[in-house]
Design a protein around this motif. Structure first.
Motif, PDB file in Angstrom:
ATOM      1  N   UNK A 188       0.852  -6.173  -7.864  1.00 57.36           N
ATOM      2  CA  UNK A 188      -0.276  -5.700  -7.060  1.00 57.36           C
ATOM      3  C   UNK A 188       0.086  -4.515  -6.169  1.00 57.36           C
ATOM      4  N   UNK A 189      -0.634  -3.415  -6.313  1.00 58.06           N
ATOM      5  CA  UNK A 189      -0.457  -2.221  -5.482  1.00 58.06           C
ATOM      6  C   UNK A 189      -1.824  -1.733  -5.016  1.00 58.06           C
ATOM      7  N   UNK A 190      -1.865  -1.163  -3.826  1.00 56.68           N
ATOM      8  CA  UNK A 190      -3.061  -0.484  -3.322  1.00 56.68           C
ATOM      9  C   UNK A 190      -2.681   0.972  -3.073  1.00 56.68           C
ATOM     10  N   UNK A 191      -3.291   1.876  -3.815  1.00 54.26           N
ATOM     11  CA  UNK A 191      -2.987   3.300  -3.718  1.00 54.26           C
ATOM     12  C   UNK A 191      -4.085   3.976  -2.918  1.00 54.26           C
ATOM     13  N   UNK A 192      -3.718   4.595  -1.805  1.00 55.04           N
ATOM     14  CA  UNK A 192      -4.656   5.356  -0.982  1.00 55.04           C
ATOM     15  C   UNK A 192      -4.399   6.845  -1.201  1.00 55.04           C
ATOM     16  N   UNK A 193      -5.367   7.534  -1.771  1.00 49.07           N
ATOM     17  CA  UNK A 193      -5.244   8.981  -1.961  1.00 49.07           C
ATOM     18  C   UNK A 193      -6.195   9.674  -0.990  1.00 49.07           C
ATOM     19  N   UNK A 194      -5.635  10.306   0.026  1.00 45.08           N
ATOM     20  CA  UNK A 194      -6.469  11.085   0.947  1.00 45.08           C
ATOM     21  C   UNK A 194      -7.051  12.271   0.183  1.00 45.08           C
ATOM     22  N   UNK A 195      -8.237  12.719   0.588  1.00 50.70           N
ATOM     23  CA  UNK A 195      -8.912  13.770  -0.169  1.00 50.70           C
ATOM     24  C   UNK A 195      -9.623  14.724   0.775  1.00 50.70           C
ATOM     25  N   UNK A 196      -9.970  15.881   0.238  1.00 50.37           N
ATOM     26  CA  UNK A 196     -10.761  16.870   0.965  1.00 50.37           C
ATOM     27  C   UNK A 196     -12.242  16.509   0.844  1.00 50.37           C
ATOM     28  N   UNK A 197     -13.067  16.976   1.766  1.00 53.95           N
ATOM     29  CA  UNK A 197     -14.491  16.625   1.730  1.00 53.95           C
ATOM     30  C   UNK A 197     -15.214  17.290   0.560  1.00 53.95           C
ATOM     31  N   UNK A 198     -16.391  16.820   0.265  1.00 52.25           N
ATOM     32  CA  UNK A 198     -17.161  17.269  -0.887  1.00 52.25           C
ATOM     33  C   UNK A 198     -17.413  18.770  -0.867  1.00 52.25           C
ATOM     34  N   UNK A 199     -17.652  19.334   0.291  1.00 52.24           N
ATOM     35  CA  UNK A 199     -18.002  20.757   0.358  1.00 52.24           C
ATOM     36  C   UNK A 199     -16.854  21.673  -0.033  1.00 52.24           C
ATOM     37  N   UNK A 200     -15.613  21.143  -0.090  1.00 53.42           N
ATOM     38  CA  UNK A 200     -14.476  21.968  -0.502  1.00 53.42           C
ATOM     39  C   UNK A 200     -14.148  21.795  -1.986  1.00 53.42           C
ATOM     40  N   UNK A 201     -14.788  20.838  -2.644  1.00 57.17           N
ATOM     41  CA  UNK A 201     -14.475  20.570  -4.042  1.00 57.17           C
ATOM     42  C   UNK A 201     -15.101  21.633  -4.943  1.00 57.17           C
ATOM     43  N   UNK A 203       0.845  -1.188   0.000  1.00 58.87           N
ATOM     44  CA  UNK A 203       0.000   0.000   0.000  1.00 58.87           C
ATOM     45  C   UNK A 203       0.885   1.243   0.000  1.00 58.87           C
ATOM     46  N   UNK A 204       0.457   2.273  -0.726  1.00 60.38           N
ATOM     47  CA  UNK A 204       1.188   3.532  -0.764  1.00 60.38           C
ATOM     48  C   UNK A 204       0.178   4.649  -0.531  1.00 60.38           C
ATOM     49  N   UNK A 205       0.557   5.609   0.313  1.00 59.91           N
ATOM     50  CA  UNK A 205      -0.379   6.616   0.830  1.00 59.91           C
ATOM     51  C   UNK A 205       0.104   8.012   0.476  1.00 59.91           C
ATOM     52  N   UNK A 206      -0.819   8.850  -0.042  1.00 60.41           N
ATOM     53  CA  UNK A 206      -0.498  10.248  -0.335  1.00 60.41           C
ATOM     54  C   UNK A 206      -1.580  11.153   0.213  1.00 60.41           C
ATOM     55  N   UNK A 207      -1.219  12.390   0.444  1.00 66.34           N
ATOM     56  CA  UNK A 207      -2.169  13.394   0.887  1.00 66.34           C
ATOM     57  C   UNK A 207      -2.965  13.906  -0.305  1.00 66.34           C
ATOM     58  N   UNK A 208      -3.811  14.885  -0.088  1.00 65.67           N
ATOM     59  CA  UNK A 208      -4.698  15.367  -1.145  1.00 65.67           C
ATOM     60  C   UNK A 208      -3.967  16.308  -2.103  1.00 65.67           C
ATOM     61  N   UNK A 209      -4.618  16.614  -3.225  1.00 65.04           N
ATOM     62  CA  UNK A 209      -4.037  17.513  -4.223  1.00 65.04           C
ATOM     63  C   UNK A 209      -3.260  16.745  -5.279  1.00 65.04           C
ATOM     64  N   UNK A 210      -2.163  17.342  -5.726  1.00 63.52           N
ATOM     65  CA  UNK A 210      -1.370  16.712  -6.787  1.00 63.52           C
ATOM     66  C   UNK A 210      -0.466  15.597  -6.281  1.00 63.52           C
ATOM     67  N   UNK A 211      -0.390  15.397  -4.972  1.00 64.09           N
ATOM     68  CA  UNK A 211       0.549  14.424  -4.408  1.00 64.09           C
ATOM     69  C   UNK A 211       0.344  13.041  -5.026  1.00 64.09           C
ATOM     70  N   UNK A 212      -0.902  12.586  -5.067  1.00 64.71           N
ATOM     71  CA  UNK A 212      -1.170  11.253  -5.596  1.00 64.71           C
ATOM     72  C   UNK A 212      -0.855  11.114  -7.069  1.00 64.71           C
ATOM     73  N   UNK A 213      -0.869  12.224  -7.812  1.00 63.94           N
ATOM     74  CA  UNK A 213      -0.567  12.166  -9.241  1.00 63.94           C
ATOM     75  C   UNK A 213       0.853  11.691  -9.495  1.00 63.94           C
ATOM     76  N   UNK A 214       1.742  11.881  -8.538  1.00 69.43           N
ATOM     77  CA  UNK A 214       3.131  11.453  -8.698  1.00 69.43           C
ATOM     78  C   UNK A 214       3.272   9.930  -8.635  1.00 69.43           C
ATOM     79  N   UNK A 215       2.207   9.234  -8.240  1.00 70.84           N
ATOM     80  CA  UNK A 215       2.229   7.766  -8.268  1.00 70.84           C
ATOM     81  C   UNK A 215       1.977   7.212  -9.677  1.00 70.84           C
TER      82      UNK A 215
END
Length: 589
Positions: A100-113, A75-87
């Protein structure tokens, strides 16, 4: 209040529980705020080793290397924004090389999108068709159905990463504040023990993939073809699994009497059987030999072949080609395969070997006799320059320096080609990996680090200078994680492979150097200093072997071997000419 200080803590803990129960044993975490609940859950999960990597691009390939070696999802973990794009490059490689990889991209809540909130981008299906599975887990809820759904979805994602064809999956995980584990009450009393804790020791939802057993009727048909055909070859391309494949291929070759053309990364060359052929690229450059040895049946295992000449020979042979696909992948770009057998390659070899006892006849002996001539010619050519380190010689010496069971990672571009062409098979079994899905040079050092980290013992990487500079930040990862790795860097001050391509003759010299040769003039000792690596600069084959063996004693090492890029093409041509000339006009038995 339970040990779950708030809802985010409970949600992240439950998520990691399902990952571990599904078989994940390594987590690679990049720093960030929105991913704080996930990072802390990784650190606290039993049965999970957590690695901290600063750069997301390096982290993605580090996780890839962990998964390639362990053959279990990382598993590989990134914060929100462009961070996960680097995966993304690592996800593409995982898709194409079936890791096999599991990518976890943390995200901001819907009200901030969509309202200009910082570090907020659309992360849904970040990786497009390269991800085997995508799910947005939704915001944490203290609701029985929501928590059960999240657990089941995570269990499904792990299986999706693992089932054929293996690859990366993305789980998007939005969180509202508080992101730190501060106490905040939530409706915990309404949750059942199953929702809060899942099924201890097992995923919430156990999904059993189909048994990977080859179809018996298809195997019977292939066995009949083998029994009727003496002019056959077994061809083994890149393959990561260390599952008894070398022994199974050796038994199949003895039973069929077929020689084995084995790439270095096939797990069938080093420590393979007596019918293993290494110098097939040189053999098949000799037109009379290639014509006289056109096969009638080809048993094809593993990924796509690295050298062009053998693939062209196979495509033009008119042979019946049987493709064995044990990972759900199809490597047949010219569409020559008549039959595809899905399921365990080892089981297929064992089934095909039963009832056959042909042994090495004139057909196989002809390949082996020609191989011996080529080997003798190459050794004589190297002996004429005993203290010279050319790029082919470097590949040969690095492999020759490795002890039984050693781990070797090989970069794309020239290193993998040189190992395949000039580092022959031997009795010493080795584990040799490479990123041969997308065949890129990005993330090579990080991938090798992941391989070494997965087993916790020293490994060796053979790479070019541009691939090293492309991933130089991995030396920071190596230093922080204390991963023992010896990086052998062939420094020809640029992109050596382009000198072999038509553009080298078609483009003006100045334009070729600027746009393709790309000289950089970097002193690689500075890269060693970046990670506190011990630096070596051997000038002879003996010194190179010594440096590799010292590196295998532990720690981080960078071994720079300087060569002349302009002389490299001539050296390759000289060696191939010597090898092919040794074959003469035949006969070769």
């Amino acid at each position: 209040m339970s040990s779950d200080a708030n809802l985010n803590v409970l949600w992240a803990r439950a998520l990691l529980e399902e990952l571990v129960r599904g078989g994940v044993r390594h987590a690679v975490v990049c720093p960030g705020s929105r991913s704080s609940p996930l990072a802390l859950a990784c650190a606290g999960a039993e049965g999970l080793r957590t690695w901290s990597v600063i750069d997301e691009r390096s982290a993605g390939f580090f996780a890839l290397g962990l998964a390639k070696q362990s053959r279990a999802p990382a598993v590989v973990v990134a914060t929100s924004g462009t961070a996960g794009a680097h995966f993304y490059p690592a996800v593409i490689e995982a898709a194409l090389s079936h890791v096999p990889l599991v990518v976890l991209t943390a995200d901001r809540p819907l009200e901030l999108q969509g309202w200009g909130a910082p570090q907020t981008v659309s992360q849904a299906r970040f990786f497009g068709e390269h991800a085997r599975f995508f799910a947005d887990l939704g915001l944490p809820e203290a609701h029985e159905a929501a928590l059960m759904h999240m657990r089941a979805t995570v269990a499904r994602a792990v299986v999706s990463a693992w089932r054929a064809p293996r690859g990366a999956v993305q789980l998007n995980v939005p969180f509202r504040e508080p992101l730190a584990p501060v106490a905040e009450s939530f409706a915990e009393a309404a949750l059942s023990p199953l929702a809060k804790s899942g099924r201890p020791g097992a995923p919430l939802t156990r999904i059993v993939p189909p048994a990977p057993v080859p179809d018996a009727a298809i195997l019977d048909e292939v066995r009949r073809c083998i029994a009727e055909t003496s002019r056959g070859v077994i061809v083994c391309g890149p393959r990561d699994e260390a599952d008894g494949f070398a022994e199974a291929i050796s038994a199949l070759s003895q039973a069929t009497g077929y020689p084995v053309l084995a790439e270095s990364t096939s797990q069938a060359r080093y420590g393979g059987g007596p019918l293993t052929v290494s110098y097939y690229d040189a053999l098949l450059r000799h037109a009379p030999f290639a014509r006289a040895h056109r096969p009638e049946l080809v048993l094809r295992f593993g990924g796509g072949l690295t050298p062009k000449v053998p693939q062209q020979w196979l495509d033009g042979s008119g042979a019946d080609i049987v493709l064995f696909s044990d990972g759900g992948a199809l490597f047949d770009p010219a569409h020559r395969a008549a039959t595809v057998v899905e399921g365990s390659a080892v089981a297929a070899c064992e089934a095909l070997s039963r009832g056959l006892a042909r042994g090495a006849g004139p057909w196989a002996r002809s390949f082996l006799a020609a191989e011996q001539r080529v080997r003798t010619a190459l050794e004589a050519a190297f002996a004429e320059q005993p203290d010279t380190l050319s790029e082919p010689r470097i590949a040969r010496e690095v492999v020759a320096a490795l002890p039984t069971g050693a781990l070797l990672f090989v970069s794309s571009s020239m290193p993998i080609r040189d190992v395949d062409a000039f580092a022959p098979a031997g009795a010493v079994p080795l584990r040799v990996l490479a990123n041969r899905g997308a065949n890129g040079i990005d993330g090579i050092v990080s991938s090798a680090l992941g391989m070494a980290a997965a087993v916790g013992r020293p490994a060796v990487l053979l790479t070019g200078d541009l691939a090293l500079l492309h991933d130089v930040g991995a030396f920071v990862t190596a230093a922080r994680a204390r991963v023992p790795l010896t990086v052998v860097a062939v420094n020809n001050d640029g992109g050596g492979i382009f000198s072999f391509l038509p553009i080298a003759q078609a483009a003006p010299r100045d334009a070729f150097e600027t746009l393709f040769g790309t000289p950089h003039g970097v002193d690689l000792s500075h890269a060693a200093a970046l990670g506190g690596a011990r630096f070596h600069r051997p000038g002879t084959p003996t010194a190179l072997r010594t440096a590799v063996r010292e590196g295998l004693e532990g720690g981080l090492h960078l071994v720079e071997v300087r060569v002349d890029r302009d002389a490299n093409v001539d050296e390759h041509r000289r060696l191939f000419a010597r090898m092919t000339a040794s074959l003469g006009d035949g006969p070769w038995a």
